[in-house]
Design a protein around this motif. Structure first.
Motif, PDB file in Angstrom:
ATOM      1  N   SER A  75       0.509  -1.426   0.030  1.00 11.64           N
ATOM      2  CA  SER A  75       0.242   0.232  -0.329  1.00 11.64           C
ATOM      3  C   SER A  75       1.266   1.298   0.280  1.00 11.64           C
ATOM      4  O   SER A  75       1.926   1.482   1.128  1.00 11.64           O
ATOM      5  CB  SER A  75      -1.103   0.142   0.930  1.00 11.64           C
TER       6      SER A  75
ATOM      7  N   GLU B 250      -7.333   2.218  -3.401  1.00 14.41           N
ATOM      8  CA  GLU B 250      -8.163   2.118  -2.274  1.00 14.41           C
ATOM      9  C   GLU B 250      -8.435   3.093  -1.134  1.00 14.41           C
ATOM     10  O   GLU B 250      -7.689   2.923  -0.132  1.00 14.41           O
ATOM     11  CB  GLU B 250      -6.281   1.261  -1.388  1.00 14.41           C
TER      12      GLU B 250
ATOM     13  N   ARG C  57      -3.337   0.812  -3.888  1.00 13.13           N
ATOM     14  CA  ARG C  57      -2.403  -0.611  -3.752  1.00 13.13           C
ATOM     15  C   ARG C  57      -1.313  -1.034  -4.977  1.00 13.13           C
ATOM     16  O   ARG C  57      -2.782  -0.771  -6.731  1.00 13.13           O
ATOM     17  CB  ARG C  57      -3.283  -1.739  -3.248  1.00 13.13           C
TER      18      ARG C  57
END
Length: 121
Positions: free
Chosen positions: A13, A73, A79
């Motif tokens: 992330s 995200e 991500r």
């Protein structure tokens, strides 16, 4: 892209929107986000900005592909996934796979790339 046997997938992330993460991916992998070209050892298979960068390559001991996919995200989080495929034919290919994939070197290199992309974003 020809379908190769799956090797692995790594993801991270990033605290950045997808457009910034995409530009960071191109800076790390292609050096110039305004003129994407394949890094050494790869050829550019496809670009679907800002969602997917597909690279492939080959040499005497293997044929391989590395695909980066970016997913939102949230408004400021992305991500990024790095998916790897490869074929290692013959005895030399099996030895090469053991040295690169089996030893964990591939995992270390891909995770380092993802960290570099996150830092660049």
């Amino acid at each position: 892209m020809e379908r190769l046997p799956y090797i692995d997938e790594h993801a991270r992330s990033i605290d950045s929107n997808r457009d910034r993460a995409w530009k960071a991916l191109l800076r790390v992998m292609c050096k110039d986000p305004n003129d994407p070209s394949a890094p050494s050892g790869f050829r550019l298979d496809s670009i679907d900005a800002p969602a997917r960068l597909a690279l492939s390559g080959r040499h005497w001991f293997s044929r391989y592909a590395l695909i980066f996919e970016l997913d939102d995200e949230g408004p400021s989080h992305t991500r990024i996934r790095a998916k790897s495929w490869g074929e290692f034919p013959g005895l030399h290919g099996k030895i090469y796979r053991a040295l690169v994939v089996g030893s964990g070197v591939h995992r270390v290199v891909v995770r380092r790339l993802l960290r570099q992309i996150a830092a660049a974003a």
